[in-house]
Write an enzyme that holds these catalytic residues in place. Structure first.
Site, PDB file in Angstrom:
ATOM      1  NE  ARG A 158      -4.618  -1.527  -0.028  1.00  0.00           N
ATOM      2  CZ  ARG A 158      -4.811  -2.621  -0.848  1.00  0.00           C
ATOM      3  NH1 ARG A 158      -3.480  -2.647  -2.117  1.00  0.00           N
ATOM      4  NH2 ARG A 158      -5.583  -2.981  -0.256  1.00  0.00           N
TER       5      ARG A 158
ATOM      6  CD  GLU B 293      -3.397   2.826  -5.279  1.00  0.00           C
ATOM      7  OE1 GLU B 293      -4.227   2.120  -5.866  1.00  0.00           O
ATOM      8  OE2 GLU B 293      -2.096   2.429  -4.406  1.00  0.00           O
TER       9      GLU B 293
ATOM     10  CG  HIS C  35      -2.989  -1.356  -7.632  1.00  0.00           C
ATOM     11  ND1 HIS C  35      -3.718  -0.341  -5.585  1.00  0.00           N
ATOM     12  CD2 HIS C  35      -3.307  -2.387  -6.947  1.00  0.00           C
ATOM     13  CE1 HIS C  35      -4.195  -1.431  -4.833  1.00  0.00           C
ATOM     14  NE2 HIS C  35      -3.649  -2.156  -5.366  1.00  0.00           N
TER      15      HIS C  35
HETATM   16  C1  DGY Z   1      -6.043  -6.136  -3.204  1.00  0.00           C
HETATM   17  O1  DGY Z   1      -6.174  -6.916  -2.607  1.00  0.00           O
HETATM   18  O2  DGY Z   1      -5.470  -5.706  -1.703  1.00  0.00           O
HETATM   19  C2  DGY Z   1      -5.200  -5.736  -4.502  1.00  0.00           C
HETATM   20  O3  DGY Z   1      -4.735  -4.540  -3.581  1.00  0.00           O
HETATM   21  C3  DGY Z   1      -6.253  -5.014  -4.720  1.00  0.00           C
HETATM   22  O4  DGY Z   1      -7.358  -4.824  -4.434  1.00  0.00           O
END
Ligand code: DGY
Length: 326
Positions: free
Chosen positions: A243, A272, A290
């Site tokens: 993240r 984001e 992402h």
């Molecule tokens: C997650 O599954 O957390 C990925 O980052 C996409 O949502």
């Protein structure tokens, strides 16, 4: 839960087979436009619904949770990370939360290795040069990168994804180090040939590459702040597929611009889809949008997990992927 099909509101467009199965099993309210919904739109869409299926792009904060109708008993997240959901607020309203762990481990680990190689071998920079038409041909000193074999990778967060990264990079001849809330079981550590560092700062100061693979929580927010980033060696690379909020993005951009860190490979960002403008002009950072779990197989498996979680909840079982507030 009602005897009729449960009413399930989905905030984004999911893979075709997942949506079709949801239509068969549930009274599914789909978002064909795939345009992210505002809080007001989500509230309108869950009127009379039993389940909300959000994704990482939805902010399921306490304000929104407080406005959910009493009929909503489950938030079945499409994704493993739940930092966009206020678990405390959901708990207070007795709304269960589930996620989709396990099925995106390999895809996210692959993306980590992709970025590690792309950043160290200057792949995105090379691609831009070739497309620009300015490449003048091979030369012994041209676009020199860094070998990864024989280098040390420090993994921050040695859960499923961190361990999958460790298994992969061993195959590339890297040595694995890690920092984790809890030390791994001796057998797992031995199998991964991984060295545990209780002290993150000490680990950072000794690594050639650092990969972030922990969840974003209050404790990991800006874990790699300016002070910690400054501990890295000037030849070190930072990879983040977890993240964005775990790194102080502005500080990272400054250190990359000043060549105090050699490079970075990022798949996730603090705000984001906004990206820190200073990162956009840098050649020593590879920026992916992402994509960690973005494979056909992974996204379908995530959808299947969402369906199983909803089904088991509706059948009054405790869903296997229930997320509890820590
Ligand atoms: C997650 O599954 O957390 C990925 O980052 C996409 O949502």
């Amino acid at each position: 839960m009602p005897q009729r099909k449960p009413v399930v509101t989905v905030t984004r467009t999911l893979p075709d087979v997942v949506e079709t199965r949801m239509m068969e099993l549930f009274e599914a309210r789909l978002n064909a436009s795939d345009v992210p919904m505002t809080s007001d739109e989500i509230i309108a869409a869950v009127e009379g619904a039993n389940v909300l299926v959000p994704t990482v792009t939805d902010k399921i904060d306490s304000g929104l949770i407080d406005r959910l109708p009493d009929s909503v008993k489950l938030i079945a997240n499409f994704g493993v990370g739940v930092n966009h959901i206020d678990l405390e607020a959901a708990n207070a309203r007795k709304i269960a939360v589930t996620n989709t762990p396990g099925v995106l481990t390999d895809d996210t680990a692959d993306m980590t290795v992709c970025l590690l190689l792309a950043a160290s071998r200057r792949l995105a920079e090379g691609d831009r040069l070739v497309r620009s038409g300015k490449w003048e041909g091979w030369s012994p000193t041209f676009m020199i990168g860094h070998r990864i074999s024989g280098k040390r990778l420090g993994v921050i967060g040695m859960g499923r994804i961190g361990q999958a990264v460790a298994r992969r990079v061993k195959g590339f001849g890297m040595t694995v180090h890690y920092h984790n809330r809890r030390r791994l079981h001796e057998d797992v550590e031995t199998k991964l040939e991984a060295t545990y560092w209780e002290n993150l700062d000490q680990m950072l100061a000794h690594m050639d590459f650092v990969s972030i693979n922990c969840p974003h929580t209050k404790e990991t927010h800006h874990l790699l702040n300016e002070e910690r980033l400054n501990l890295l060696k000037p030849h070190a690379f930072v990879i983040n597929t977890a993240r964005g909020e775990i790194i102080e993005e502005g500080a990272l951009a400054r250190l990359l611009a000043e060549n105090k860190i050699a490079g970075a490979g990022l798949d996730v960002y603090e705000r984001e889809p906004e990206i820190e403008p200073a990162l956009l002009g840098l050649d020593n950072v590879v920026l992916a949008p992402h994509l960690g779990s973005a494979t056909h197989e992974g996204r379908v498996a995530m959808g299947e997990k969402v369906i199983v979680n909803i089904r088991s909840f509706v059948d009054q079982h405790n869903p296997r992927d229930r997320v509890y507030q820590i």
